[in-house]
Enzyme design. Structure first.
Site, PDB file in Angstrom:
ATOM      1  N   THR A 121      -6.487 -43.529  14.401  1.00 36.85           N
ATOM      2  CA  THR A 121      -6.562 -42.929  13.184  1.00 36.85           C
ATOM      3  C   THR A 121      -6.880 -44.027  12.260  1.00 36.85           C
ATOM      4  OG1 THR A 121      -5.015 -41.424  14.399  1.00 36.85           O
ATOM      5  CG2 THR A 121      -5.214 -41.473  11.625  1.00 36.85           C
ATOM      6  N   GLU A 122      -7.811 -43.496  11.175  1.00 42.49           N
ATOM      7  CA  GLU A 122      -8.184 -44.482  10.046  1.00 42.49           C
ATOM      8  C   GLU A 122      -8.405 -45.734  10.385  1.00 42.49           C
ATOM      9  OE1 GLU A 122      -8.642 -42.655   7.232  1.00 42.49           O
ATOM     10  OE2 GLU A 122      -7.247 -41.082   7.607  1.00 42.49           O
ATOM     11  N   LEU A 123      -8.875 -46.059  11.649  1.00 44.05           N
ATOM     12  CA  LEU A 123      -9.201 -47.332  12.150  1.00 44.05           C
ATOM     13  C   LEU A 123      -8.200 -48.327  12.064  1.00 44.05           C
ATOM     14  CD1 LEU A 123     -12.952 -47.830  11.212  1.00 44.05           C
ATOM     15  CD2 LEU A 123     -12.011 -46.582  12.987  1.00 44.05           C
ATOM     16  N   TRP A 155      -9.242 -48.610   7.349  1.00 43.20           N
ATOM     17  CA  TRP A 155     -10.390 -48.440   6.767  1.00 43.20           C
ATOM     18  C   TRP A 155     -10.169 -48.046   5.310  1.00 43.20           C
ATOM     19  CZ3 TRP A 155     -14.652 -44.620   9.246  1.00 43.20           C
ATOM     20  CH2 TRP A 155     -14.063 -43.483   9.307  1.00 43.20           C
TER      21      TRP A 155
END
Lengths: 417, 438
Positions: free
Chosen positions: A143-145, A298
């Site tokens: 999730t979300e890098l 990210w």
């Protein structure tokens, strides 16, 4: 060389309805709003983009390739509200030029709070993808890098993945380039793919910015920049939200035209090609080790977790949520488990972010609430109600001796929902 | 900043209200905060205010040195550090927040006090009952005449009048002297009376705004009201937000007194405009969800007795405390005890009190029908009529410490950015524009 590797993140949160402390039902989600947004985004982005990419794959006869990460919570909504989008994804899967990546089914931050829950969600997601599209994911994106060494170690230990994707953040790379594969510190087998945030953001964020010196961005100009990597990189990882196409960048910005011409412009250079993440992993070796001790992501310029966990409300909400895990799982009720997991969707915590709140920025655009405070209150009201639902069934050995007159003749309820 | 066309500092003839220690509400607080900040900018201010009968000062006397009142409380002139401000008083029973309905009572009360003081020999002089016109409107006209008389001896570049009772005075002084007029709208008849508008008051307000060269409103909320309800040309109306005077008591941990009982505070005049009944209805709902809460209504006003009755009627009489009007240290104390401040105003042009609450580290819930909600982001906001949502938010603040913590820390930080200095600068630049235009 270089290979261009596209990965699109496709996700829609399931938004909560306005739920006050005086509400006392199990309808936590705003079905109407979720349906409306799902259909809107389907019409502006998912359908036209899927059709365009299908055409391009067809046109380039196997030379144009892309990958997706579809969250489980999105797939559930597509099934309910826009099944035609699912069929176009299915058609994409059939081409053989599309790879589907693994992630947590609920687009959650579970890695940070419960490894067991994390693994369960990754498996659930992989099962779903395999069921829907006939391929089992081999590359993982969190999730979300969100990433650190430990995540890589856990993914390697799970034994079913070849690589992990994360942000090519400056502070983890230093002078090194994101255009190579790396090995996460401590890992023996899996490789690390890093987002080229500069080139990715040229498309995702700057594309329609008229104050940008490079505006307007054309496919041929962008291809020049990719060509420039030739000789000092193996792969250009272009990772972005799928909603970039048509939703973040509206159709009238020319984003679809840009994508329409991009493959032929990239392929014009004989050394260039397109690869999916798995093909990239198979084609190139890791050139070095990347050591990430602190969590990265990210998000925003900080590339950290502050967008989800930056203030006391956010950390309180998420701690309270995961504190319920045992209780929820002991309750052994599918609906309760699913509701709990739907509350794990990271967007709920993103809405509570007070960073930049007063400035009215990108955070606001995605926020269904008037303020981070409203979102916290709403979330906590729902969580409180959910908690009251998971009373563990107790088996009473002896029948109740004297049922009251009202309960006479009816079974005694020992489980209160 | 603040130079007039002759290159000197701008001189303002300001028709205002109340100075410490006798401040009964936001209007006085605003006049005080703005004037102090102007003083620091070097703007010369002649501050004219009405003084009630029991005051020992008479008209036309420049009050240059502090004097003591009979009770030992030093008077307005304690503001010695205001080097650029000169105070002038006009003997008049006009008071901030007076209205034509309660005016007679107030005058009678003042006259009675005065009579007593004379009889008991506590003050000298004659009884000047004849100085005061019978009704409020005539008194407002008389006040205007007195202001003109006073203005003749003064040198100034611009006239600045605060709220409707001084507009006629402002208009008259500007007409006689030919100086530009600024009227400052802290509230309108629509805020105070809802749709039951007093036509005479409305006409006075409207004439003031029409005759003014510039209308300053304390929010966009009020600006749009001035444009739509009074028909004033939009280009003539500018917003200058109020500030907050920081007490400098950033006492971390002072609120950490462990109590089982939570305290929710209403602080303000108990009038229709402030929405006391919505507060009580919300209190009733809160008590359905939790028990260990007390509600304090601090303030007085024409709806106080009705509010006491309403609390009893709702069956929450034992949970609601009425303190009457609080001042000075008592305000500070009540803030220290409060877990939450609620401003359920029906129509609030600005609303300084929530800023003071935040300054005292008390989180706030404010009505969306308020000017202050335009400048405060780190506050909870509700529609004044939505008592369900108001109660929902009250419960959340009381229940979840992280919510209080976040609201408090961000709110306190945000409040520090709202300074009278900026308001004064904006006023000064409005003066400058007017002087250039003349």
């Amino acid at each position: 060389m270089p290979s261009v590797c596209f990965y699109f993140q496709v996700h829609q949160p399931m938004r909560l309805r306005h739920y006050t402390v005086f509400d006392n039902d199990q309808r936590y989600f705003d079905d109407h709003k979720n349906a409306a947004i799902c259909r809107k985004v389907a019409n502006k982005c998912y359908l036209p983009a899927n059709r365009l990419l299908l055409k391009l794959i067809d046109k380039h006869q196997g030379r144009f390739k892309i990958s997706y990460s579809l969250t489980g919570i999105l797939l559930e909504q597509l099934q309910m509200y826009s099944p035609e989008v699912l069929s176009t994804f299915h058609a994409l899967a059939q081409t053989g030029c599309v790879e589907f990546l693994a992630e947590t089914y609920y687009h959650s931050l579970s890695f940070l709070y419960s490894r067991q829950e994390f693994v369960e969600q990754v498996r659930k997601h992989a099962d779903t993808i395999e069921y829907l599209f006939g391929q089992r994911p081999k590359v993982f994106r969190n999730t979300e890098l969100i990433y650190n060494n430990e995540l890589a170690l856990l993914i390697e230990a799970m034994g079913c993945f070849d690589a992990v994707i994360t942000e090519g953040a400056d502070h983890i790379l230093g002078y090194r380039s994101p255009n190579f594969l790396y090995r996460p510190t401590g890992c023996k087998h899996i490789k690390l793919l890093l987002k080229n945030y500069s080139l990715s953001d040229d498309i995702a964020f700057r594309f329609s910015n008229r104050h940008w010196v490079e505006w307007p961005l054309t496919a041929s100009k962008f291809s020049q920049w990719v060509n420039a990597v030739n000789g000092n990189g193996n792969v250009v990882n272009l990772f972005m939200d799928y909603e970039t196409l048509g939703e973040h960048q509206w159709e009238d910005t020319g984003i679809f035209d840009f994508m329409r011409h991009l493959p032929e412009e990239i392929l014009r250079h004989p050394d260039n090609n397109f690869k999916t993440p798995s093909e990239v992993v198979a084609a190139y070796d890791a050139v070095g080790e990347v050591d990430v001790r602190h969590m990265i992501s990210w998000a925003d310029t900080e590339r950290d977790l502050s967008a989800w966990l930056g203030n006391p409300m956010q950390s309180n909400a998420i701690h309270e949520l995961y504190r319920l895990e045992k209780k929820i799982k002991r309750a052994n009720d599918e609906q309760i488990l699913s509701d709990w997991r739907r509350l794990q969707v990271s967007d709920h915590f993103y809405y509570m972010c007070t960073k930049y709140f007063a400035d009215g920025d990108v955070h606001k655009y995605f926020n269904p609430y008037d303020s981070p405070y409203d979102s916290y209150i709403n979330f906590m009201n729902v969580l409180d109600h959910l908690q009251r639902r998971c009373v563990v069934p107790t088996i009473q050995a002896v029948p109740h001796p004297s049922p009251g007159p009202a309960a006479a003749g009816t079974p005694i309820a020992t489980v209160t929902n | 900043m603040g130079l007039n066309d002759e290159g000197g500092h701008i001189r303002v003839f300001m028709l205002g209200w109340e100075f410490p220690p006798f401040i009964s509400g936001g209007l006085g607080t605003a006049c005080y905060g703005l004037t102090r900040a102007m003083d620091q900018l070097g703007v010369k201010v002649t501050f004219v205010l009405p003084k009630t009968v029991e005051s020992e000062y008479v008209t036309h006397v420049k009050l240059l040195s502090p004097r003591s009142r009979r009770d030992g409380v030093s008077h307005v002139m304690a503001e010695e550090d205001l080097t650029n401000v000169i105070f002038k008083t006009i003997a008049s029973p006009l008071q901030a927040y007076a209205n034509p309905e309660n005016y007679d009572e107030r005058v009678e009360e003042s006259l009675r006090l005065r009579r007593e003081m004379i009889e008991q020999g506590k003050t000298e002089g004659d009884f000047h009952g004849s100085d005061y016109s019978g009704d409020m409107y005539s008194e407002i006209r008389r006040y205007a005449t007195m202001a003109v008389r006073l203005a003749r001896d003064e040198q100034f570049d611009v006239v600045h009048a605060h709220d409707w009772m001084t507009y006629p005075a402002g208009v008259a002084v500007a007409a006689v002297t030919g100086k530009p007029l600024v009227v400052h709208v802290h509230s309108t008849e629509f805020d105070r009376s809802g749709e039951h508008v007093n036509q005479v008051v409305y006409d006075i307000e409207r004439e003031g705004m029409e005759r003014a060269d510039k209308v300053i409103t304390v929010s966009h909320f009020t600006r749009s009201l001035v444009i739509s309800r009074y028909g004033i040309a939009p280009e003539k109306v500018e917003v200058v937000y109020n500030g907050v005077e920081r007490n400098g008591t950033w006492s971390v941990g002072s609120t950490s007194i462990k109590r089982d009982e939570k305290l929710v505070l209403f602080l303000g005049r108990i009038t229709m405009q402030k929405g006391p009944e919505y507060f009580l209805h919300a209190a009733k709902k809160v008590l359905e969800a939790m028990d260990n809460v007390k509600f304090v209504m601090a303030g007085s006003g024409d709806l106080m007795y009705r509010s006491i009755e309403l609390a009893a009627q709702l069956g929450i009489g034992q949970k609601v405390l009425f303190t009457g009007f609080l001042r000075g240290d008592d305000v500070r104390k009540i803030y220290q005890m409060a877990d939450l401040y609620v401003m359920p105003s029906v129509s609030e042009p600005f609303g300084i009190a929530p800023l003071e609450a935040l300054d005292n580290d008390v989180p706030v819930i404010i009505s969306k029908q308020s000017g202050v909600s335009e400048v405060l982001h780190h506050a909870l906001k509700v529609d004044f009529w939505d008592v369900n949502e108001m109660a929902n938010k009250i419960v959340a603040v009381l229940r979840y410490p992280p919510l209080r913590m976040t609201l408090r820390s961000h709110g306190n930080f945000e409040v520090r950015k709202l300074r009278w200095k900026d308001a004064a600068r904006q006023c000064a630049s409005i003066y400058e524009q007017l002087l250039v235009a003349v």
